[in-house]
Design a protein around this motif. Sequence first.
Motif, mmCIF file in Angstrom:
data_model
loop_
_atom_site.group_PDB
_atom_site.id
_atom_site.type_symbol
_atom_site.label_atom_id
_atom_site.label_comp_id
_atom_site.label_asym_id
_atom_site.label_seq_id
_atom_site.Cartn_x
_atom_site.Cartn_y
_atom_site.Cartn_z
ATOM 1 N N GLU A 136 23.413 63.086 53.472
ATOM 2 C CA GLU A 136 24.301 64.158 53.006
ATOM 3 C C GLU A 136 25.676 64.002 53.634
ATOM 4 O O GLU A 136 25.814 63.635 54.801
ATOM 5 C CB GLU A 136 23.722 65.531 53.383
ATOM 6 C CG GLU A 136 24.565 66.703 52.914
ATOM 7 C CD GLU A 136 23.999 68.051 53.344
ATOM 8 O OE1 GLU A 136 24.339 69.064 52.712
ATOM 9 O OE2 GLU A 136 23.216 68.077 54.323
ATOM 10 N N SER A 139 28.257 67.923 47.020
ATOM 11 C CA SER A 139 27.974 66.976 45.943
ATOM 12 C C SER A 139 29.129 65.988 45.803
ATOM 13 O O SER A 139 30.249 66.257 46.253
ATOM 14 C CB SER A 139 27.759 67.701 44.619
ATOM 15 O OG SER A 139 28.991 68.193 44.111
ATOM 16 N N ARG A 140 28.844 64.861 45.176
ATOM 17 C CA ARG A 140 29.887 63.843 45.011
ATOM 18 C C ARG A 140 31.068 64.396 44.211
ATOM 19 O O ARG A 140 32.231 64.168 44.568
ATOM 20 C CB ARG A 140 29.296 62.612 44.325
ATOM 21 C CG ARG A 140 30.270 61.458 44.213
ATOM 22 C CD ARG A 140 29.604 60.234 43.605
ATOM 23 N NE ARG A 140 30.586 59.202 43.319
ATOM 24 C CZ ARG A 140 30.311 58.060 42.705
ATOM 25 N NH1 ARG A 140 29.066 57.794 42.333
ATOM 26 N NH2 ARG A 140 31.264 57.177 42.478
#
Length: 233
Positions: A60, A68-69
């Motif tokens: 993470e 999140s990306r």
Amino acid sequence: MMYSFEVKGVHKNYGRKQVFTDISFRFDQNRFIVLLGSNGSGKSTMLKLCAGLAPFSKGEIRLGDASSRIERAQNASYVAEGVGYPAYQTAGTILTQQKKLYPEFNQEQALHYCHEVSVPTQVKWGSLSTGQRHLLALIVAISTQKPFLFIDELLANLDTTKKEAMQGILTDFLLDDNRTIVMATHAYEDVEMLADGAMFIKDDDVTTITDLEGWRQEHGASLRDLFARVGRA
């Protein structure tokens, strides 16, 4: 508001080549973090992972509340030597297009910086010097107004005037309490007095210093000494 920066148990590989295995570190209050490491140690990969520009297989990464990306990409700007624009576009055109792409882009600020550091807005990208291109790329990244800025080796091969101009821009960036810089560079002596944290990548491991000034006082040493000491460890 301070943005934390955390990498937890991250694994990254390119094909069969393992770049990082279970890498973890955290910075809570740091505004300017210098990323050190030898060529091939994974500095560029680390920056791209954090900025949401590359995937990883496990773990993470958090930039503040963004994990999140896609969220990380929305909260981070990335700038490197290889980042460029079409050779036929003038600097002014590049700034205008950035405003169209990103409504929050501060075009007035960008034009001001170009004037202050002598980046001619009427000159085409392909005709700008290397130093001017680096400065323009940094100006675009900063003026996009994202809280995290990841910089990869922009100080390399710049003359003294261009380095001083870049230092001035970075200093202005740090006046905003809501923004954080993570910078990979071999020219660490040029930004040492701006940095308040450091990390060193070696052999799939990361050593971190969250209080760089305290480290200097305790060890009577500089980032050059850190590079040497950790590099021998």
